[in-house]
Design a protein around this motif. Structure first.
Motif: not given
Lengths: 316, 316
Positions: A74-84, A113-115, A132-137, A199-204
């Motif tokens: 999700l970090a690599a897509m620059a998505a905002e964290p959602g659910e796992a 990670c904010g998930l 683990i399936t992670v969902v970002g928005w 690297r969630m914040a770094e990705g964004r």
């Protein structure tokens, strides 16, 4: 531990407070989450004996590793964290305390990670599996960064430093001793292997800086930069003198018969990010320019010469 | 089969046409899907030796079963079908043809449910594991049906008929012979076990009819109706004469030392739906009223007497 007991224990383990966007979760047939414009989803599976060895890691650490590895996409897509959503296969005879530690590790890493862990499934089986399936928005899909947008002239950057997880694993495995390093330095390398940081914040921040292509470093910079080169149909030319090799990696690499740069390029599991930024972009703090993009056909080079990826298996 | 080869084969196997709502999928770090108002998510995992035996089923059938079981949870929420994300753990030495058949089965069952396989992950490991995360959508969360809304006076209904998968498994396992049944009848029972149908349209029809609580029958009507009773804090009283026992189940049950009704109540893996409808609601075609909801405390009864759930282990 019976599946129902474990499911009953999930809420206390996984959430301090369930965010209001989660309408239904454990205890129903499915979770219900208020969506945003675009859903970004990735699945990552870790199997005992393949991706880790349960005997060599705390179960909480296994959970942290699995969640961070999934979130890294999700970090690599620059998505905002959602659910796992967590699927566990537990070997027969798993101690309740071990299962709880696993879930606690997943929950702790998710929180960082904010998930929010919003659902899952527990089965028994012959080996521990954590999938683990992670969902970002994203509200605007234009703010998401794929692998395919690199253009000639772009700067290639990486976050953080590289090679520490591979060096740490060599120490944990006993393939290297880390002679010349202090105990604290060795422990730091091991910890970089055990508990990676997505690297969630770094990705964004990289997306905000204008990143046109991005990938997380799970297979090592050499392999993952080549993915960017192929997806974009471009040449990526790395500068060997600018690769940020983590402290202590050179000493461990020497004991493996390699140099620090090679381990940093090929060791993998860094879970740092590699992005291609327009040449005029401001490189975010904590990121380092490690190369340039040139016109295709797709290739990975270092100092203008093709970078071979074979022959490093003894390092892993 | 190497992981990358399998991933490369996914697009051709899984999609005839990728719907326009899917912006990115295989080949990027994550899939990107245009969302609707509310996301409905469930995870279901099947492990060789626990939920099925790989030697006894075609690999395409294993894929169909796993997808249908996962999708059944979306049916039970009355969600509109969206995407499926597939995590596979393949034993070392898995033949490429077997892996392709597995994916083809998943893709075929997804297509029948209206789901698009939009991503996944392939690992190796000691046993075949198929873990599927399914995503459904709803524009209005009020149109989704949880487990907790049953009210005194409601009618309890089930779709289809019950017990056939449990009878089919007994035949496949050799625990029963199905004496007195024709070869076609036996095969029909086996097929009900092998390839369940997720009742996607039936779930939405029940929601439209006013369903206030709904669950899919994975553990058997007795266990799953009890979930509805507990979640709603009500009594569910089943009428033994109205339970739709599938044809041939009584004959197989007799060979197991039970009656057809008992197998229909406890066999499980029916993947039919059980819902509570207001008494005045029109029962949709294909559904049968099997009981009534009364005021709590929560209990499951049949003909006014508490229905015990223990003692049926020999049937499974």
């Amino acid at each position: 531990m019976r599946e129902l007991e474990l499911i009953a224990a999930l809420p206390e383990l996984l959430t301090s407070a369930t965010p209001p966007r989660i309408l239904r979760w454990i205890g129903d047939d499915a979770s219900v989450v208020r969506a945003r414009g675009y859903q970004v989803t990735s699945v990552d599976t870790m199997v005992d004996g393949v991706h880790f060895r349960a005997g060599a890691l705390e179960w909480s650490t296994i959970g942290e590793r699995a969640l961070a590895a999934a979130a890294s996409d999700l970090a690599a897509m620059a998505a905002e964290p959602g659910e796992a959503y967590v699927a566990l296969v537990l070997p027969a005879g798993t101690e309740p305390e071990a299962a709880r530690a696993l879930l606690s590790g997943i929950g702790a890493a998710a929180g960082r990670c904010g998930l929010t862990v919003a659902g899952g499934d527990v089965s028994s089986g012959p080996a521990l599996v954590v999938s683990i399936t992670v969902v970002g928005w994203a509200d605007d899909p234009g703010g998401l960064v794929g692998r395919d947008g690199a253009r000639p002239g772009d700067a290639v950057v990486v976050t953080g430093s590289l090679g520490a997880p591979a060096a740490g694993l060599a120490l944990l495995d006993g393939r290297a001793r880390g002679a010349g390093l202090s105990e604290a330095e060795r422990e730091q390398l091991c910890q970089r292997y055990r508990v990676p940081t997505a690297r969630m914040a770094e990705g964004r921040a990289l997306a905000t800086a204008g990143a046109r292509a991005m990938i997380d470093l799970s297979d090592g910079l050499a392999a993952d930069a080549r993915h960017l080169a192929r997806a974009g149909g471009v040449v990526i030319d790395l500068d060997r003198d600018r690769i940020p090799v983590a402290p202590g990696v050179a000493q461990v690499a020497a004991e493996l018969g390699a140099d620090g740069l090679t381990l940093a390029l090929t060791g993998g599991e860094d879970f740092e990010l590699c992005a291609c930024l327009p040449a005029a972009a401001t490189v975010p703090a904590g990121a380092t320019v490690v190369g340039r993009v040139a016109a295709g056909p797709a290739a990975l080079r270092m100092g203008g010469r093709e970078l071979a990826l074979a022959g490093y298996e003894h390092l892993l």
